[in-house]
Design a protein around this motif. Structure first.
Motif, PDB file in Angstrom:
ATOM      1  N   LEU A  81      58.897  26.192  54.050  1.00 55.46           N
ATOM      2  CA  LEU A  81      58.282  24.942  53.599  1.00 55.46           C
ATOM      3  C   LEU A  81      57.676  24.272  54.821  1.00 55.46           C
ATOM      4  CD1 LEU A  81      61.120  23.438  51.390  1.00 55.46           C
ATOM      5  CD2 LEU A  81      58.931  24.289  50.583  1.00 55.46           C
ATOM      6  N   GLN A  82      56.386  23.997  54.766  1.00 52.18           N
ATOM      7  CA  GLN A  82      55.726  23.267  55.841  1.00 52.18           C
ATOM      8  C   GLN A  82      55.258  21.941  55.273  1.00 52.18           C
ATOM      9  OE1 GLN A  82      52.109  24.962  57.508  1.00 52.18           O
ATOM     10  NE2 GLN A  82      52.554  24.035  59.487  1.00 52.18           N
ATOM     11  N   HIS A  83      55.876  20.881  55.725  1.00 52.73           N
ATOM     12  CA  HIS A  83      55.474  19.537  55.313  1.00 52.73           C
ATOM     13  C   HIS A  83      54.404  19.044  56.280  1.00 52.73           C
ATOM     14  CE1 HIS A  83      58.870  19.416  52.534  1.00 52.73           C
ATOM     15  NE2 HIS A  83      59.588  19.926  53.508  1.00 52.73           N
ATOM     16  N   THR A  84      53.933  17.854  56.084  1.00 48.58           N
ATOM     17  CA  THR A  84      52.887  17.310  56.940  1.00 48.58           C
ATOM     18  C   THR A  84      53.262  17.400  58.412  1.00 48.58           C
ATOM     19  OG1 THR A  84      52.261  15.794  55.187  1.00 48.58           O
ATOM     20  CG2 THR A  84      51.473  15.273  57.395  1.00 48.58           C
ATOM     21  N   ASN A  85      54.522  17.095  58.735  1.00 47.16           N
ATOM     22  CA  ASN A  85      54.906  17.091  60.148  1.00 47.16           C
ATOM     23  C   ASN A  85      56.272  17.728  60.392  1.00 47.16           C
ATOM     24  OD1 ASN A  85      56.445  15.174  58.929  1.00 47.16           O
ATOM     25  ND2 ASN A  85      56.077  13.575  60.411  1.00 47.16           N
ATOM     26  N   SER A  86      56.658  18.697  59.581  1.00 46.59           N
ATOM     27  CA  SER A  86      57.928  19.390  59.812  1.00 46.59           C
ATOM     28  C   SER A  86      57.928  20.743  59.103  1.00 46.59           C
ATOM     29  CB  SER A  86      59.113  18.547  59.335  1.00 46.59           C
ATOM     30  OG  SER A  86      59.042  18.333  57.937  1.00 46.59           O
ATOM     31  N   LEU A 143      58.951  28.389  67.139  1.00 50.16           N
ATOM     32  CA  LEU A 143      58.365  27.219  66.474  1.00 50.16           C
ATOM     33  C   LEU A 143      58.075  26.124  67.495  1.00 50.16           C
ATOM     34  CD1 LEU A 143      60.620  27.078  63.288  1.00 50.16           C
ATOM     35  CD2 LEU A 143      58.200  27.733  63.369  1.00 50.16           C
ATOM     36  N   SER A 144      59.009  25.891  68.409  1.00 57.32           N
ATOM     37  CA  SER A 144      58.817  24.873  69.437  1.00 57.32           C
ATOM     38  C   SER A 144      57.610  25.214  70.314  1.00 57.32           C
ATOM     39  CB  SER A 144      60.079  24.758  70.291  1.00 57.32           C
ATOM     40  OG  SER A 144      59.886  23.808  71.310  1.00 57.32           O
ATOM     41  N   TYR A 194      57.297  21.299  65.218  1.00 56.00           N
ATOM     42  CA  TYR A 194      58.575  20.604  65.149  1.00 56.00           C
ATOM     43  C   TYR A 194      58.353  19.173  64.742  1.00 56.00           C
ATOM     44  CZ  TYR A 194      57.158  19.648  70.024  1.00 56.00           C
ATOM     45  OH  TYR A 194      56.463  19.315  71.145  1.00 56.00           O
ATOM     46  N   PRO A 195      59.365  18.551  64.164  1.00 57.09           N
ATOM     47  CA  PRO A 195      60.725  19.025  63.980  1.00 57.09           C
ATOM     48  C   PRO A 195      60.780  20.194  62.997  1.00 57.09           C
ATOM     49  CG  PRO A 195      60.450  16.984  62.772  1.00 57.09           C
ATOM     50  CD  PRO A 195      59.175  17.219  63.549  1.00 57.09           C
ATOM     51  N   ALA A 196      61.846  20.980  63.148  1.00 62.65           N
ATOM     52  CA  ALA A 196      62.014  22.148  62.278  1.00 62.65           C
ATOM     53  C   ALA A 196      63.494  22.474  62.125  1.00 62.65           C
ATOM     54  CB  ALA A 196      61.281  23.359  62.870  1.00 62.65           C
TER      55      ALA A 196
END
Length: 115
Positions: free
Chosen positions: A20-25, A71-72, A77-79
């Motif tokens: 799941l990729q949200h707007t900022n996570s 990912l970092s 991130y955050p993740a």
């Protein structure tokens, strides 16, 4: 929000990356084999630092660490990454094969997340 699954097969059983990729996570669940479960959880905080929690008796912490660090490095991130993959009677060569499958999934995931 973007949601997708990636699959690879080892010994006739799926290993899945549910993403799941949200707007900022980003939230990633890695599971599969003979007994999918949660063996470890990794978090990439707002500064890109990684923290890994491994449940007793589980070895998925190294998988979470690798995925969180990737990912970092990509700025994703955050993740959160949770992992639980178990195959009965897996020897050292089998473990290496599963890790290779997870590397393929990680490369696919990064390609999809960072177009």
């Amino acid at each position: 929000m973007k949601q997708f699954e990636l699959h690879q097969t080892y010994r006739g059983k799926d290993i899945t990356a549910f993403i799941l990729q949200h707007t900022n996570s980003v939230h990633i669940s890695l599971y599969g084999g003979d007994l999918p479960h949660i063996g470890a959880i990794g978090i990439v905080d707002l500064e890109g630092r990684c923290t890994i929690t491994r449940f007793p008796g589980h070895k998925e912490g190294s998988v979470c660490k690798k995925w969180c660090e990737a990912l970092s490095a990509a700025g994703l991130y955050p993740a959160v990454v949770e992992a639980g993959i178990h195959y009965d009677r897996l020897d050292k060569s089998g473990i290496i094969a599963v890790l290779d499958v997870l590397d393929m999934l990680l490369n696919e995931a990064l390609t999809e997340l960072c177009p």
